[in-house]
Design a protein around this motif. Structure first.
Motif, short mmCIF file in Angstrom:
data_model
loop_
_atom_site.label_atom_id
_atom_site.label_comp_id
_atom_site.label_asym_id
_atom_site.label_seq_id
_atom_site.Cartn_x
_atom_site.Cartn_y
_atom_site.Cartn_z
N GLY A 39 0.79 -1.22 0.00
CA GLY A 39 0.00 0.00 0.00
C GLY A 39 0.83 1.28 0.00
N GLY A 40 1.95 1.25 -0.69
CA GLY A 40 2.71 2.49 -0.85
C GLY A 40 3.68 2.75 0.28
N LEU A 41 3.79 1.80 1.24
CA LEU A 41 4.66 2.05 2.38
C LEU A 41 6.13 1.82 2.05
CD1 LEU A 41 2.95 0.61 5.57
CD2 LEU A 41 3.64 2.96 5.10
N PHE A 42 6.39 0.78 1.25
CA PHE A 42 7.78 0.44 0.99
C PHE A 42 8.08 0.48 -0.51
CE2 PHE A 42 6.52 -1.85 4.84
CZ PHE A 42 7.44 -1.31 5.73
N VAL A 43 9.33 0.74 -0.81
CA VAL A 43 9.75 0.70 -2.20
C VAL A 43 10.08 -0.74 -2.55
CG1 VAL A 43 11.54 1.42 -3.81
CG2 VAL A 43 10.67 3.03 -2.13
N SER A 44 9.59 -1.17 -3.69
CA SER A 44 9.88 -2.52 -4.13
C SER A 44 11.10 -2.52 -5.02
CB SER A 44 8.67 -3.09 -4.87
OG SER A 44 9.00 -4.34 -5.40
N ARG A 45 12.26 -2.66 -4.40
CA ARG A 45 13.50 -2.55 -5.16
C ARG A 45 13.64 -3.67 -6.18
NH1 ARG A 45 18.46 -0.40 -1.57
NH2 ARG A 45 19.43 -0.66 -3.60
N ARG A 46 13.19 -4.89 -5.78
CA ARG A 46 13.38 -6.02 -6.68
C ARG A 46 12.56 -5.82 -7.96
NH1 ARG A 46 12.33 -11.48 -3.83
NH2 ARG A 46 13.83 -10.52 -2.40
N GLU A 47 11.32 -5.37 -7.76
CA GLU A 47 10.45 -5.15 -8.91
C GLU A 47 11.00 -4.02 -9.78
OE1 GLU A 47 8.17 -6.88 -10.03
OE2 GLU A 47 7.10 -5.58 -11.45
N GLN A 48 11.51 -2.98 -9.14
CA GLN A 48 12.12 -1.87 -9.90
C GLN A 48 13.27 -2.39 -10.75
OE1 GLN A 48 13.43 1.48 -7.64
NE2 GLN A 48 11.39 2.12 -7.07
N GLU A 49 14.11 -3.22 -10.15
CA GLU A 49 15.27 -3.71 -10.90
C GLU A 49 14.86 -4.63 -12.04
OE1 GLU A 49 18.21 -5.17 -8.09
OE2 GLU A 49 18.37 -3.17 -7.20
N ARG A 50 13.81 -5.42 -11.80
CA ARG A 50 13.33 -6.31 -12.85
C ARG A 50 12.82 -5.49 -14.04
NH1 ARG A 50 9.27 -8.53 -14.97
NH2 ARG A 50 7.72 -7.39 -13.75
N ARG A 51 12.00 -4.49 -13.74
CA ARG A 51 11.43 -3.66 -14.81
C ARG A 51 12.52 -2.85 -15.51
NH1 ARG A 51 6.05 -1.96 -13.35
NH2 ARG A 51 6.29 -0.29 -14.87
N ALA A 52 13.50 -2.36 -14.73
CA ALA A 52 14.59 -1.59 -15.31
C ALA A 52 15.39 -2.47 -16.27
CB ALA A 52 15.50 -1.03 -14.22
N ALA A 53 15.66 -3.72 -15.84
CA ALA A 53 16.42 -4.66 -16.69
C ALA A 53 15.66 -4.92 -17.98
CB ALA A 53 16.66 -5.96 -15.94
N GLU A 54 14.32 -5.04 -17.85
CA GLU A 54 13.47 -5.30 -19.01
C GLU A 54 13.62 -4.16 -20.04
OE1 GLU A 54 9.64 -7.13 -17.63
OE2 GLU A 54 8.89 -5.45 -18.85
N ALA A 55 13.54 -2.91 -19.51
CA ALA A 55 13.63 -1.75 -20.41
C ALA A 55 15.02 -1.66 -21.02
CB ALA A 55 13.30 -0.47 -19.66
N LEU A 56 16.04 -1.91 -20.21
CA LEU A 56 17.41 -1.78 -20.70
C LEU A 56 17.79 -2.90 -21.66
CD1 LEU A 56 19.24 -0.65 -17.43
CD2 LEU A 56 18.86 0.71 -19.49
N SER A 57 17.13 -4.07 -21.52
CA SER A 57 17.49 -5.20 -22.38
C SER A 57 17.25 -4.86 -23.84
CB SER A 57 16.68 -6.43 -21.97
OG SER A 57 15.32 -6.23 -22.32
N LEU A 58 16.30 -3.97 -24.09
CA LEU A 58 16.02 -3.59 -25.47
C LEU A 58 17.16 -2.77 -26.07
CD1 LEU A 58 12.33 -2.43 -24.94
CD2 LEU A 58 13.10 -4.60 -25.93
N ILE A 59 17.86 -2.01 -25.22
CA ILE A 59 18.86 -1.09 -25.76
C ILE A 59 20.29 -1.42 -25.35
CG2 ILE A 59 17.41 0.89 -26.31
CD1 ILE A 59 17.73 1.90 -23.53
N ASP A 60 20.52 -1.80 -24.11
CA ASP A 60 21.87 -2.17 -23.71
C ASP A 60 21.83 -3.15 -22.55
OD1 ASP A 60 24.49 -2.47 -23.04
OD2 ASP A 60 24.96 -0.33 -23.02
N PRO A 61 21.79 -4.46 -22.85
CA PRO A 61 21.63 -5.47 -21.79
C PRO A 61 22.84 -5.55 -20.86
CG PRO A 61 21.43 -6.44 -24.01
CD PRO A 61 21.94 -5.05 -24.17
N THR A 62 23.96 -4.90 -21.21
CA THR A 62 25.15 -5.05 -20.36
C THR A 62 25.06 -4.20 -19.09
OG1 THR A 62 26.30 -3.23 -21.43
CG2 THR A 62 26.60 -5.41 -22.39
N ILE A 63 24.09 -3.28 -19.03
CA ILE A 63 24.01 -2.41 -17.86
C ILE A 63 23.30 -3.13 -16.72
CG2 ILE A 63 23.06 -0.24 -16.97
CD1 ILE A 63 23.39 0.91 -19.78
#
Lengths: 326, 512
Positions: free
Chosen positions: B112-136
């Motif tokens: 309910g907005g109390l905590f930041v979901s770091r794992r989910e953020q990293e998963r989604r970030a990796a997904e976006a980056l995989s399209l352009i530079d998977p090495t990051i």
């Protein structure tokens, strides 16, 4: 601090800077007159010659500190360490006097200690590049600790009459401390208005980067401000121990707050670059008159503190409102 | 263009209090198009981008996305509409991770907005980056990445926002050629997937390599939209700079006496191996792009910054300039570009501002001599034609042009023989501009040696006896009066614009 301040100041923006300043001072003066009028109607004898001289005497120590504080604030800094600086200077001067040191030498030593404390503040701000608030917060504790360690926490009692008479006398019915502070105020006014140092203080506080590009000696200017503040803190402590006959290491607690308040009421901007010697003196007298009046009315100390706090806030709100229209 | 444009600017105008920054700018960008936005400094590109990203609102005209008019009140509105900005200076928090930076300001949360979901953020970030530079690595601190990778992270962030339009403001200014190649691939890939790109750059070769079309701006107006296949870099440069030259004739007062000589100057900031001479009575122009080292060179001469190597001689004697005070006593005065920041003490009177650099000379026994100060102020401020002529008025109440005149008077009061002007007419209206020009010429005629840094080429050409063109912290070329033209300067200032692009450039001797 009345409505007249609010009504008067916007005009100032269109006038010359000299006029601008005196108009702000006029506002402070009106504030003082209003406060005096209120107490005069509430307290019989408030406006008697004797009580007026009392008010000046009671304001003299704070005024002395506030003059130094004003110069520091104009330079864009702040000096939170004035109380402990005063305390070190007081206990050392008192010890020297007790050990038989000639009075003039002891006074010079006391003032020298204050100047040294200010010099250390100035060097830490100007050369080490620390924030003035943090520097003087650190030396606030350090200097206080030194005074306590030096005396083992005990007051230094039995200051000789030869010293005390210097600060307890009268000239033409006016107490010596008032005269001393008046002379200091005139000197500070001359420094600010008539000398390159004064212009440099205003320039450094007004726009340090531009002052640097224009070749203003930034470090020297800032150090000068803190040195003066330290020296005046020492002078204030001499006045106090002359009156009390004893020097306590805890002397000067919270002095910095009254000094800042007097400077701010008098028109000094904590952003730097702005301030008035006359305003600061009036500010110190406003605070002194309030305390005197409330004491005569037998108002409890708690309420006196409350009144002081409120007057500062109200003064600053009026100041803000009038400056906002520039 | 039969399809609905992805982005349409329709007669956009923007005025600030007195200055008109944009006038009737209209162009369109198709879906999947890579569209260049070209123009000199001050042409209005940044203002247009700020309107696109919701920082400014246009005074008139409209912006449409996919055929629907949009009106942004704040940057978040633009972001919600699918517009992403990638700035020249990356707005990232160095010690946070790649993923944290990509979700900055709108983190993914759980419970309910109390905590930041770091794992989910990293998963989604990796997904976006995989399209352009998977090495990051999304969990790596952003400070461990190279600038090019950080730029790609910004693009990844734009993808997370499902951006349809990505505006890039000089994205390659700090990239190496190979890093540029990688970025070019990513941009092409994005365009192929239907994202429209607006690409702002000074580098002609890049623009011609990447973009399909470009809009060229000058003085707040659109000069034209060009198809990169049917145009040449020369044409584009001519469009960028091709305004009428000022008609006033130039009179040189330069003598052969060397006033100042800089030898192999270098600074940690920017300047590399720079040598030049300044003569008595000469006006020496310094041109170049923003960031080419012009301002940094002036700051070295003014003692504001320190040089790390090289020497400066004045009247044949070596001088050490380790502070503005040193420079002032050596007879050098700086009229800075950022007048508000580096020039004026706002609350002080125009007289006090004038006297600030020479207060000691107005003092006797530690006291300022009011009479002497007043007489000098009257004399000098009259000479620079201060208006209104109110010597006690706080300087902040004067116009920019009159503040500038007071700063010039400051250096006359200190009897400086060398005057350094950084963008002398920035933020100054047209009338005062001509006054400043005449003042500079009069000072040169008086025997002062003058250096003028300016982004406005007509200004440089109008004023200078000689021009140094800077590029990447070095002097790329020296142009004598006879070789001076806007295209010649641009040809040397812009990397990738070859020398034959400019007609005047054929007989330029390079200084190396």
């Amino acid at each position: 601090m009345s409505n007249s301040t609010a009504a008067g100041a916007p005009e100032a923006a269109s006038k010359s800077s000299r006029f601008n300043f005196s108009l702000r001072d006029a506002g402070t003066l009106i504030g003082l007159v209003v406060i005096m009028a209120v107490f005069a109607s509430l307290v019989p004898g408030f406006l008697s010659e004797r009580n007026l001289i009392n008010i000046l005497q009671q304001s003299s120590i704070n005024a002395c500190l506030a003059l130094g504080m004003t110069l520091v604030i104009i330079s864009g800094g702040i000096d939170l360490s004035v109380g402990p600086t005063a305390a070190i200077s007081a206990v050392i001067t008192a010890t020297l006097l007790l050990s038989g040191t000639p009075v003039p030498l002891a006074i010079l030593a006391g003032l020298g200690i204050g100047i040294l404390c200010g010099f250390i503040n100035g060097v830490l701000v100007a050369y080490v590049g620390l924030q003035p608030f943090i520097v003087t917060l650190g030396t606030l504790s350090t200097y206080r600790a030194l005074a306590l360690i030096y005396t083992g926490g005990n007051p230094v009692l039995g200051i000789p009459p030869a010293f005390r008479s210097l600060f307890n006398g009268n000239v033409l019915g006016i107490p010596t401390p008032v005269i001393i502070v008046a002379i200091v105020a005139i000197a500070a006014w001359v420094l600010l208005k008539k000398t390159p140092i004064g212009e440099y203080l205003l320039a450094v506080g007004g726009n340090e980067e531009a002052a640097y590009v224009a070749g203003v000696p930034i470090a020297r200017t800032k150090i000068t401000a803190y040195v003066i503040s330290g020296g005046l803190a020492a002078l204030a402590s001499l006045i106090l121990i002359g009156r009390l006959g004893a020097a306590e290491p805890i002397l000067g607690n919270l002095w910095e707050l009254d000094a800042i308040a007097a400077a701010a009421i008098g028109g000094a901007s904590l952003m730097g670059g702005k301030g008035s010697i006359l305003g600061t003196i009036l500010g110190a007298i406003i605070l002194g008159a309030m305390r005197n009046g409330l004491t005569l009315m037998n108002v409890q100390a708690f309420y006196q503190l409350l009144a002081t706090g409120l007057i500062i806030l109200v003064a600053m709100m009026i100041d803000r409102a009038t400056r906002g229209r520039e | 263009m039969t399809q609905t444009p992805r982005l349409q600017f329709d007669t956009i105008s923007k005025s600030f209090t007195s200055v008109r920054a944009l006038s009737d700018v209209s162009f369109t960008v198709a879906p999947g198009e890579i569209h260049g936005l070209l123009g000199e400094n001050g042409a209005g590109k940044s203002t247009l981008l700020r309107i696109l990203s919701g920082v400014f609102r246009p005074t008139s005209g409209s912006v449409s996305v996919d055929g629907t008019p949009v009106s942004f009140r704040k940057p978040l509105d633009a972001r919600a509409a699918g517009i992403a900005m990638i700035h020249q200076e990356l707005h990232q928090v160095p010690h946070l991770t790649v993923a944290q930076n990509m979700f900055l300001g709108h983190p993914l949360t759980k419970v309910g907005g109390l905590f930041v979901s770091r794992r989910e953020q990293e998963r989604r970030a990796a997904e976006a980056l995989s399209l352009i530079d998977p090495t990051i690595d999304p969990s790596a601190p952003i400070s461990t990445l190279k600038v090019a990778q950080r730029q790609i992270v910004e693009i990844g962030r734009a993808l997370l926002d499902r951006a349809k339009i990505i505006a890039m403001d000089e994205p390659t200014s700090s990239l190496t050629p190979s890093e540029f190649e990688r970025l070019a691939e990513v941009i092409a890939q994005l365009a192929a997937s239907g994202v429209s790109i607006i690409y702002v750059s000074h580098k002609m070769d890049e623009v011609f390599r990447i973009c399909q079309r470009s809009s060229v701006m000058r003085d707040g107006r659109l000069v034209g939209v060009v198809d990169m296949k049917t145009t040449s870099p020369q044409d584009v440069i001519t469009m960028m700079v091709g305004r009428e030259l000022m008609q006033e004739t130039h009179v040189s007062h330069a003598t052969s006496v060397v006033k100042l000589e800089a030898r192999n100057l270098a600074s940690t900031a920017k300047i590399r191996d720079t040598s030049f001479r300044l003569h008595k009575g000469e006006v020496l122009g310094i041109a170049g792009l923003v960031g080419s080292g012009r301002t940094e060179l002036l700051r070295l001469l003014a003692g504001v910054d320190r040089s790390s190597a090289g020497s400066i001689e004045i009247d044949g004697k070596t001088v050490t300039l380790s502070s503005p005070r040193d420079a002032i006593s050596a007879g050098i005065g700086l009229v800075p570009e950022e007048r508000k920041r580096d020039g004026i003490i706002p609350a002080r009177s125009v007289t006090n501002n004038m006297a600030l650099a020479s207060l000691e000379s107005f003092s006797k026994a530690g006291m300022i001599q009011k009479g002497k100060l007043r007489r000098t102020a009257q004399d000098l401020l009259k000479r620079v034609n201060l208006r209104p002529f109110q010597l006690d008025r706080p300087i902040r109440l004067f116009s920019g042009g009159n503040q500038q005149k007071a700063i010039i008077a400051r250096w006359l009061a200190s009897r400086s023989q060398i005057l350094l002007f950084d963008e002398p007419t920035r933020g100054i209206d047209v009338g005062a501009k001509a006054e400043i020009y005449h003042l500079i010429e009069a000072l040169a005629a008086d025997g002062h040696s003058i250096v003028v840094v300016s982004s406005e080429l007509p200004e440089v050409i109008r004023l200078s006896d000689r021009v140094l063109v800077m590029r990447d912290g070095r002097i790329a070329a020296e142009l004598g009066r006879e070789d001076l033209s806007e295209s010649a300067i641009v040809a040397h200032a812009i990397p990738g614009a070859s020398a034959e692009a400019a007609p005047g450039a054929t007989h330029i001797q390079s200084v190396s």
